[in-house]
Design an enzyme around this catalytic site. Sequence first.
Site, PDB file in Angstrom:
ATOM      1  N   GLU A 185      -1.834  -8.991   3.960  1.00  0.00           N
ATOM      2  CA  GLU A 185      -1.839  -9.465   5.345  1.00  0.00           C
ATOM      3  C   GLU A 185      -3.240  -9.669   5.909  1.00  0.00           C
ATOM      4  O   GLU A 185      -3.399 -10.333   6.924  1.00  0.00           O
ATOM      5  CB  GLU A 185      -1.048  -8.492   6.236  1.00  0.00           C
ATOM      6  CG  GLU A 185      -1.681  -7.119   6.478  1.00  0.00           C
ATOM      7  CD  GLU A 185      -1.431  -6.113   5.350  1.00  0.00           C
ATOM      8  OE1 GLU A 185      -1.113  -6.542   4.233  1.00  0.00           O
ATOM      9  OE2 GLU A 185      -1.589  -4.896   5.590  1.00  0.00           O
ATOM     10  N   HIS A 234      -3.680  -5.244   0.374  1.00  0.00           N
ATOM     11  CA  HIS A 234      -3.132  -5.684   1.674  1.00  0.00           C
ATOM     12  C   HIS A 234      -3.111  -7.214   1.765  1.00  0.00           C
ATOM     13  O   HIS A 234      -4.113  -7.811   2.153  1.00  0.00           O
ATOM     14  CB  HIS A 234      -3.988  -5.113   2.811  1.00  0.00           C
ATOM     15  CG  HIS A 234      -3.767  -3.661   3.034  1.00  0.00           C
ATOM     16  ND1 HIS A 234      -2.814  -3.164   3.892  1.00  0.00           N
ATOM     17  CD2 HIS A 234      -4.359  -2.591   2.469  1.00  0.00           C
ATOM     18  CE1 HIS A 234      -2.837  -1.849   3.865  1.00  0.00           C
ATOM     19  NE2 HIS A 234      -3.768  -1.463   3.009  1.00  0.00           N
ATOM     20  N   CYS A 255       0.837  -1.200   0.000  1.00  0.00           N
ATOM     21  CA  CYS A 255       0.000   0.000   0.000  1.00  0.00           C
ATOM     22  C   CYS A 255       0.881   1.263   0.000  1.00  0.00           C
ATOM     23  O   CYS A 255       1.567   1.512  -0.974  1.00  0.00           O
ATOM     24  CB  CYS A 255      -0.974  -0.046   1.172  1.00  0.00           C
ATOM     25  SG  CYS A 255      -2.314   1.121   0.970  1.00  0.00           S
TER      26      CYS A 255
END
Length: 507
Positions: A169, A167, A79
């Site tokens: 994660e 993202h 990001c």
Amino acid sequence: MQQKIIILDFGSQTTQLIGRRVRELDTFCEILPYNKFPENDPDVIGVILSGSPYSVYDEQAFKIDLDKIRGRYPVLGICYGAQFMSYTLGGKVEPAGTREYGRANLASFEKENPLFRGFDEHSQVWMSHGDTITALPEHFRVIASTDKVVNAAYQADGEQLWGVQFHPEVFHSVQGTLLLKNFVVDICGSRQDWSAASFVDTTVEALKAQLGDDRVILGLSGGVDSSVAAVLLNKAIGKNLTCIFVDHGMLRKNEFKNVLHDYECLGLNVIGVDASAKFFKDLEGVTDPEQKRKIIGRDFVEVFDAEARKITDARWLAQGTIYPDRIESLNITGKTIKSHHNVGGLPEEMNLRLCEPLQWLFKDEVRRVGRQMGMPEHLITRHPFPGPGLAVRILGDITPEKVRILQDADDIFIQGLRDWGLYDQVWQAGVILLPIKSVGVMGDERTYERAVALRAVTSTDAMTADWAHLPYDFMAKVSNDIINHVKGVNRVCYDISSKPPSTIEWE
Ligand code: XMP
């Protein structure tokens, strides 16, 4: 050599999550403020740049010197991290026409790129950004796009440098873990040898070397972190570790006795100090919640300190500090909002050095380490319990009689949760003694007795929590048992407030 990935934190709320994902790949990582890159650390095998609340073109945006990492380690920007590298190396980043939040699907991606190895067509990713990379630097190429975002991922030609606007994660990026695995394992070359067993072995060796024949004292609370720290130290230095467990009189029913017994079974050298009389005396008539906390905190330090001083040759104070207690999270102004929590006020002249063997672990890793060392499951899965204990669950002043009532009611609730298989489904639970009485009827007699509230919440980190939706049959049974067996209580309520806006504890 303990290989490690460095995650540079630019202030995103998901930075810790990146850390967790890397650890889940059995790879050690450190989360550091964006400007604290450890130069000349031979153990670093790769670098991840996190997201940020800033835009790269904001004046206050966090910036780093990319030359310190570029070309030296494989780098993955996520990001803001991706936008920052692109922008700094000559690309363009602009506010997105429509801000992209939420689900998106990869419309195309470079199948042979090592970052996307094994990815499915249309893989779902999670976007959360107001800016977008509108032009890449000359030597960068697009390696994935969504319908709305052309430059969803890029690689610098001939370099080990990648950026993704989404993202990986977060849970909703369905193959996010695969992407991180591709980076950490295939690209950075992690051996994936970070495990509870390897942690125990290396930490015990390191503690032996660090502490030698020195004496160490450690405050036990009955909680998971201090207990695991104690067992680990005991493995390293045995009888040179003295643990101090203070009973302030406001622990759960039989807790002092039971936990002390558990500790002794674990072979720990523990001194149990019953200081309840002092605490009750100092708390007499005190109703203000902050005041109660202050008195308990002060008394605790005094009692601990008096015991610790008896061990005249102690050189170290050990603590069960864990990683989330230490991570310096950045707020939007760049100021530290949470730093390393402190020694709890032990006088400085004692001159003790700090030893924190769990300082790199997340809570679930602490539990795994505990299991690895054979600690009993009930110690490992125990609910969190506040330091000031039942004192912050008795609204109004505190007396031994009120503590007795609350202990009895709490014991029925907690035992009930265990019996019904619900204990591990809630983050924590307890009973609160309310400062009101109400009218009831028992047999033919009118009663005028106390009300208690049950509190049970689900949570992952205690920062936010929801009230647990416990089965009605269970609540009916607990209510019945409390009213029938706890003298002094004739009414039971259930707390249905979430955090925020409420808190878990009532005081
Ligand atoms: P709140 O009430 O703020 O609680 O939602 C969040 C978590 O912290 C625990 N807690 C404490 N733990 N000392 C502690 O060690 C304290 O003074 C304290 N106060 C709250 C609480 O039980 C919950 O897990």
